[in-house]
Design a protein around this motif. Structure first.
Motif, PDB file in Angstrom:
ATOM      1  N   TYR A  31       0.832  -1.200   0.000  1.00 18.00           N
ATOM      2  CA  TYR A  31       0.000   0.000   0.000  1.00 18.00           C
ATOM      3  C   TYR A  31       0.870   1.255   0.000  1.00 18.00           C
ATOM      4  O   TYR A  31       1.879   1.319   0.714  1.00 18.00           O
ATOM      5  N   SER A  94       2.613   1.149   3.532  1.00 20.74           N
ATOM      6  CA  SER A  94       2.332   0.190   4.590  1.00 20.74           C
ATOM      7  C   SER A  94       2.171  -1.190   3.993  1.00 20.74           C
ATOM      8  O   SER A  94       1.948  -1.347   2.787  1.00 20.74           O
ATOM      9  N   GLY A  95       2.271  -2.188   4.850  1.00 16.07           N
ATOM     10  CA  GLY A  95       2.001  -3.538   4.426  1.00 16.07           C
ATOM     11  C   GLY A  95       0.507  -3.753   4.281  1.00 16.07           C
ATOM     12  O   GLY A  95      -0.291  -2.860   4.560  1.00 16.07           O
ATOM     13  N   ALA A  96       0.120  -4.932   3.853  1.00 11.47           N
ATOM     14  CA  ALA A  96      -1.303  -5.239   3.634  1.00 11.47           C
ATOM     15  C   ALA A  96      -1.836  -6.080   4.777  1.00 11.47           C
ATOM     16  O   ALA A  96      -2.401  -7.141   4.564  1.00 11.47           O
ATOM     17  N   GLY A  97      -1.644  -5.609   6.007  1.00  9.05           N
ATOM     18  CA  GLY A  97      -2.141  -6.331   7.155  1.00  9.05           C
ATOM     19  C   GLY A  97      -3.652  -6.411   7.157  1.00  9.05           C
ATOM     20  O   GLY A  97      -4.340  -5.554   6.621  1.00  9.05           O
ATOM     21  N   VAL A  98      -4.170  -7.437   7.761  1.00  8.65           N
ATOM     22  CA  VAL A  98      -5.616  -7.654   7.784  1.00  8.65           C
ATOM     23  C   VAL A  98      -6.306  -6.637   8.673  1.00  8.65           C
ATOM     24  O   VAL A  98      -7.410  -6.194   8.402  1.00  8.65           O
ATOM     25  N   TRP A  99      -5.633  -6.218   9.718  1.00 13.82           N
ATOM     26  CA  TRP A  99      -6.272  -5.366  10.729  1.00 13.82           C
ATOM     27  C   TRP A  99      -5.540  -4.054  10.858  1.00 13.82           C
ATOM     28  O   TRP A  99      -5.182  -3.638  11.932  1.00 13.82           O
ATOM     29  N   GLY A 100      -5.305  -3.397   9.742  1.00  7.30           N
ATOM     30  CA  GLY A 100      -4.577  -2.143   9.789  1.00  7.30           C
ATOM     31  C   GLY A 100      -3.088  -2.404   9.922  1.00  7.30           C
ATOM     32  O   GLY A 100      -2.667  -3.385  10.514  1.00  7.30           O
ATOM     33  N   ASP A 101      -2.311  -1.565   9.363  1.00  6.06           N
ATOM     34  CA  ASP A 101      -0.868  -1.754   9.420  1.00  6.06           C
ATOM     35  C   ASP A 101      -0.203  -0.388   9.475  1.00  6.06           C
ATOM     36  O   ASP A 101      -0.701   0.575   8.897  1.00  6.06           O
ATOM     37  N   THR A 102       0.913  -0.313  10.159  1.00  5.71           N
ATOM     38  CA  THR A 102       1.585   0.957  10.369  1.00  5.71           C
ATOM     39  C   THR A 102       1.962   1.595   9.046  1.00  5.71           C
ATOM     40  O   THR A 102       2.490   0.944   8.153  1.00  5.71           O
ATOM     41  N   GLN A 103       1.726   2.886   8.939  1.00  4.59           N
ATOM     42  CA  GLN A 103       2.142   3.642   7.764  1.00  4.59           C
ATOM     43  C   GLN A 103       3.459   4.348   8.070  1.00  4.59           C
ATOM     44  O   GLN A 103       3.602   4.971   9.110  1.00  4.59           O
ATOM     45  N   TYR A 104       4.396   4.234   7.133  1.00  2.00           N
ATOM     46  CA  TYR A 104       5.700   4.878   7.254  1.00  2.00           C
ATOM     47  C   TYR A 104       5.754   6.026   6.269  1.00  2.00           C
ATOM     48  O   TYR A 104       5.427   5.860   5.095  1.00  2.00           O
TER      49      TYR A 104
END
Lengths: 114, 113
Positions: A31, A94-104
């Motif tokens: 993402y 960010s990664g494609a985590g299922v439950w939200g993922d940290t944005q850098y």
């Protein structure tokens, strides 16, 4: 590992000119996002991408276009710049985590439209 | 849309004291929260996150507390240092807007030596 990088860092445009902001990430994130930050306001999402070749509108997409031809790059274009687009622009990934993922976030591009 | 706000736009603390920065959110469906630190001229930097199945999470010198009943989030910084001076944002991620975040306007933390 540079994380998220943005070019250019600063730019001054005249009304009606066009330009492209480049964002690159080396974390293999799916993402990517473009935000703008204005004084006294929180970050507002312009466009985002959930994968190579896909883009979607965010909260404030008017006047901007984006492209994600390569997974690591996300381009933000202004076809005809307006003074209202004077802002600081941040790219994030960010990664494609299922439950939200940290944005850098990248370091930002400060754009002034005269 | 979602509303994420901060109670205090500016907070001044003495070096060595503890700091508490507050954030209110309006969407009860939000289930992931992040605190960011933004120094002047730089991009937001991740500090700590918390998911809605937790009430508290601790990091190095930082603690985030989540009160879902009143939809309130706080960031506690222990033994505040001059290097902690920055603007702090909270961000919420609603469950029905996967990977879309909504950001507050920020609180400026000033640490006095």
């Amino acid at each position: 590992n540079a994380g998220v990088t943005q070019t250019p860092k600063f730019r001054v445009l005249k009304t009606g000119q066009s330009m492209t902001l480049l964002c690159a990430q080396d974390m293999n994130h799916e993402y990517m996002y473009w935000y703008r930050q204005d004084p006294g306001m929180g970050l507002r999402l312009i466009h985002y991408s959930v994968g190579e070749g896909t883009t979607a509108k965010g909260e404030v997409p008017d006047g901007y276009n984006v492209s994600r031809l390569k997974k690591q790059n996300f381009l933000l274009g202004l076809e005809s710049a307006a003074p209202s687009q004077t802002s600081v622009y941040f790219c994030a990934s960010s990664g494609a985590g299922v439950w939200g993922d940290t944005q850098y976030f990248g370091p930002g591009t400060r754009l002034t439209v005269l | 849309g979602e509303s994420v706000g901060l109670h205090l736009p500016t907070l001044s603390v003495q070096e060595g004291d503890n700091s508490i920065i507050n954030c209110a959110y309006s969407n009860s469906a939000s289930d992931y929260f992040i605190w960011y630190k933004q120094e002047s001229g730089k991009g937001p930097q991740f500090i700590i996150d918390i998911r809605s199945n937790m009430d508290k999470r601790q990091g190095q010198r930082v603690t985030v507390l989540l009160n879902k009943t009143v939809k309130h989030l706080s960031l506690q910084i222990a033994a505040t240092q001059p290097g902690d001076s920055a603007v702090y944002f909270c961000a919420e991620n609603p469950k029905d807007n996967f990977n879309k975040f909504y950001f507050g306007s920020g609180t400026k933390l000033n640490v006095k030596p």
